[in-house]
Design a protein around this motif. Structure first.
Motif, short mmCIF file in Angstrom:
data_model
loop_
_atom_site.label_atom_id
_atom_site.label_comp_id
_atom_site.label_asym_id
_atom_site.label_seq_id
_atom_site.Cartn_x
_atom_site.Cartn_y
_atom_site.Cartn_z
N HIS A 12 33.51 -24.56 -1.21
CA HIS A 12 33.52 -24.92 -2.63
C HIS A 12 32.89 -23.84 -3.50
CE1 HIS A 12 32.88 -26.96 -6.39
NE2 HIS A 12 31.62 -26.58 -6.32
N ASP A 13 33.53 -23.59 -4.64
CA ASP A 13 32.91 -22.78 -5.70
C ASP A 13 33.38 -23.36 -7.03
OD1 ASP A 13 31.39 -20.85 -6.94
OD2 ASP A 13 32.47 -19.14 -6.09
N ASP A 14 32.68 -23.00 -8.11
CA ASP A 14 33.10 -23.57 -9.41
C ASP A 14 34.42 -22.96 -9.87
OD1 ASP A 14 31.95 -21.07 -10.07
OD2 ASP A 14 31.33 -21.77 -12.05
N VAL A 15 34.55 -21.64 -9.69
CA VAL A 15 35.74 -20.94 -10.19
C VAL A 15 36.30 -20.06 -9.09
CG1 VAL A 15 36.54 -19.18 -11.85
CG2 VAL A 15 34.85 -20.89 -12.57
N ILE A 16 37.62 -20.04 -8.93
CA ILE A 16 38.26 -19.00 -8.11
C ILE A 16 38.94 -18.02 -9.06
CG2 ILE A 16 40.25 -20.54 -7.63
CD1 ILE A 16 40.74 -18.77 -5.11
N ALA A 17 38.53 -16.76 -8.91
CA ALA A 17 39.12 -15.69 -9.73
C ALA A 17 40.04 -14.87 -8.82
CB ALA A 17 38.00 -14.87 -10.36
N THR A 18 39.57 -13.76 -8.27
CA THR A 18 40.42 -12.95 -7.38
C THR A 18 40.51 -13.55 -5.98
OG1 THR A 18 38.61 -11.59 -6.53
CG2 THR A 18 39.67 -10.86 -8.57
N GLY A 19 39.59 -14.46 -5.65
CA GLY A 19 39.60 -15.09 -4.33
C GLY A 19 38.84 -14.32 -3.26
N GLY A 20 38.30 -13.16 -3.63
CA GLY A 20 37.62 -12.32 -2.63
C GLY A 20 36.40 -13.01 -2.01
N THR A 21 35.63 -13.68 -2.84
CA THR A 21 34.41 -14.32 -2.34
C THR A 21 34.76 -15.49 -1.42
OG1 THR A 21 33.44 -13.81 -4.49
CG2 THR A 21 32.18 -15.26 -3.06
N ALA A 22 35.73 -16.29 -1.84
CA ALA A 22 36.13 -17.45 -1.03
C ALA A 22 36.75 -16.99 0.29
CB ALA A 22 37.11 -18.31 -1.82
N GLY A 27 36.51 -7.54 -21.47
CA GLY A 27 37.78 -7.85 -20.79
C GLY A 27 37.73 -9.10 -19.93
N ILE A 28 36.53 -9.61 -19.62
CA ILE A 28 36.41 -10.82 -18.80
C ILE A 28 36.33 -12.05 -19.71
CG2 ILE A 28 35.06 -12.06 -17.06
CD1 ILE A 28 36.12 -9.51 -15.87
N ALA A 29 37.15 -13.05 -19.44
CA ALA A 29 37.06 -14.34 -20.13
C ALA A 29 36.33 -15.29 -19.19
CB ALA A 29 38.45 -14.87 -20.46
N PHE A 30 35.04 -15.48 -19.42
CA PHE A 30 34.19 -16.23 -18.50
C PHE A 30 34.35 -17.73 -18.70
CE2 PHE A 30 30.28 -18.11 -16.90
CZ PHE A 30 30.08 -17.41 -15.73
N LYS A 31 34.57 -18.46 -17.61
CA LYS A 31 34.69 -19.92 -17.66
C LYS A 31 33.32 -20.53 -17.41
CE LYS A 31 39.03 -19.66 -18.34
NZ LYS A 31 39.46 -19.75 -19.75
N ASP A 32 32.75 -21.07 -18.46
CA ASP A 32 31.39 -21.63 -18.41
C ASP A 32 31.49 -23.15 -18.22
OD1 ASP A 32 28.77 -22.36 -18.80
OD2 ASP A 32 28.79 -21.98 -20.97
N SER A 87 26.04 -18.93 -7.21
CA SER A 87 25.08 -19.99 -7.40
C SER A 87 25.72 -21.22 -8.03
CB SER A 87 23.94 -19.52 -8.32
OG SER A 87 24.47 -19.19 -9.61
N ARG A 88 26.81 -21.02 -8.73
CA ARG A 88 27.39 -22.19 -9.41
C ARG A 88 28.10 -23.12 -8.44
NH1 ARG A 88 28.22 -18.01 -12.65
NH2 ARG A 88 30.42 -17.96 -12.09
N GLY A 89 28.38 -22.61 -7.23
CA GLY A 89 28.94 -23.49 -6.21
C GLY A 89 27.94 -24.52 -5.70
N GLU A 113 40.64 -22.88 -11.50
CA GLU A 113 41.39 -21.76 -10.92
C GLU A 113 41.96 -20.92 -12.06
OE1 GLU A 113 44.59 -23.08 -8.43
OE2 GLU A 113 45.20 -21.04 -7.90
N LEU A 114 41.81 -19.60 -11.93
CA LEU A 114 42.39 -18.68 -12.90
C LEU A 114 43.76 -18.27 -12.35
CD1 LEU A 114 39.21 -16.56 -13.78
CD2 LEU A 114 39.96 -18.77 -14.69
N ASN A 115 44.80 -18.97 -12.79
CA ASN A 115 46.15 -18.81 -12.23
C ASN A 115 46.61 -17.37 -12.18
OD1 ASN A 115 46.61 -21.51 -11.85
ND2 ASN A 115 47.57 -21.81 -13.85
P1 AMP Z 1 36.23 -13.97 -7.07
O1 AMP Z 1 36.85 -12.88 -7.89
O2 AMP Z 1 37.17 -15.14 -6.90
O3 AMP Z 1 35.68 -13.47 -5.78
O4 AMP Z 1 35.02 -14.50 -7.92
C1 AMP Z 1 33.72 -14.03 -7.73
C2 AMP Z 1 32.69 -15.02 -8.23
O5 AMP Z 1 32.56 -14.86 -9.62
C3 AMP Z 1 33.02 -16.46 -7.96
O6 AMP Z 1 31.82 -17.13 -7.57
C4 AMP Z 1 33.53 -16.98 -9.29
O7 AMP Z 1 33.07 -18.30 -9.48
C5 AMP Z 1 32.89 -16.04 -10.29
N1 AMP Z 1 33.83 -15.68 -11.36
C6 AMP Z 1 34.73 -14.68 -11.33
N2 AMP Z 1 35.42 -14.61 -12.47
C7 AMP Z 1 34.94 -15.61 -13.25
C8 AMP Z 1 35.26 -16.08 -14.57
N3 AMP Z 1 36.23 -15.51 -15.32
N4 AMP Z 1 34.57 -17.11 -15.05
C9 AMP Z 1 33.59 -17.71 -14.30
N5 AMP Z 1 33.25 -17.31 -13.07
C10 AMP Z 1 33.92 -16.28 -12.54
#
Ligand code: AMP
Length: 182
Positions: free
Chosen positions: A126-136, A26-31, A66-68, A158-160
């Motif tokens: 900074h992070d590479d990807v924002i998904a739910t925003g919880g970490t940021a 179910g996760i579409a990972f952005k590499d 780590s990707r940040g 950003e995952l809109n």
């Molecule tokens: P978040 O849900 O925004 O707190 O994301 C948690 C961490 O997982 C962040 O460091 C994101 O970079 C990473 N992450 C979450 N979802 C993805 C995704 N679909 N592709 C790549 N990285 C992700």
């Protein structure tokens, strides 16, 4: 007409690889790793990340493990700022701030050294990807606790559809170089 020094957002967008069902169904990972393989693309990524914040008086870039770390360190150099490590629990050797935050199931925890951000610092998170925003959002709280002022969030992608930016401080600029709808 295009100029070679202009960041090609489309080229960066095309270089991000979407891996379906990683790390779980179910996760579409952005590499973003293909961008690291190409020095021209990497340079363009750093320019795109730095552009909105050149006049923001950033004193520290705080990169999230780590990707940040991959783009964050070069972003810090580009902005003449220091680089603060935000790491997962138990990785940093010295005294830390720590911040727990909720995941879909359970909780997670990030840490930062006590001397990484100090009162008066203007911090770009900074992070590479924002998904739910919880970490940021947790990083923002931790930086405020340390006495720093969050002046912006900088994401490569950003995952809109997850609306993660809604969880971040309303008074703090949120910039993403690339946006994805799926
Ligand atoms: P978040 O849900 O925004 O707190 O994301 C948690 C961490 O997982 C962040 O460091 C994101 O970079 C990473 N992450 C979450 N979802 C993805 C995704 N679909 N592709 C790549 N990285 C992700």
């Amino acid at each position: 007409m295009s100029f070679s020094s202009e960041p090609s957002i489309q080229a960066l967008h095309d270089a991000v690889r979407t891996v379906q069902d990683f790390p779980k169904p179910g996760i579409a990972f952005k590499d973003v790793s293909p961008i690291l393989l190409d020095p021209v693309l990497f340079r363009q990524a750093i320019e795109a990340l730095a552009a909105p914040f050149r006049e923001a008086g950033v004193t520290k870039v705080a990169g999230i493990e780590s990707r940040g770390f991959l783009f964050g360190l070069s972003l810090a150099e580009e902005l003449d700022a220091g680089f603060a490590l935000i790491r997962k629990e138990g990785k940093l050797p010295w005294r830390t701030y720590r911040m727990e935050y909720d995941l879909e199931y359970g909780t997670d925890c990030i840490e930062m050294h006590r001397d990484a951000v100090v009162a008066g610092d203007r911090v770009l998170i900074h992070d590479d990807v924002i998904a739910t925003g919880g970490t940021a959002a947790a990083a923002e709280q931790m930086i405020r606790e340390a006495g720093g002022e969050p002046v912006g969030f900088s994401f490569l992608a950003e995952l809109n559809f997850l609306s993660g930016r809604d969880r971040l401080g309303a008074d703090v600029a949120v910039e993403a170089a690339l946006r994805f709808d799926g």
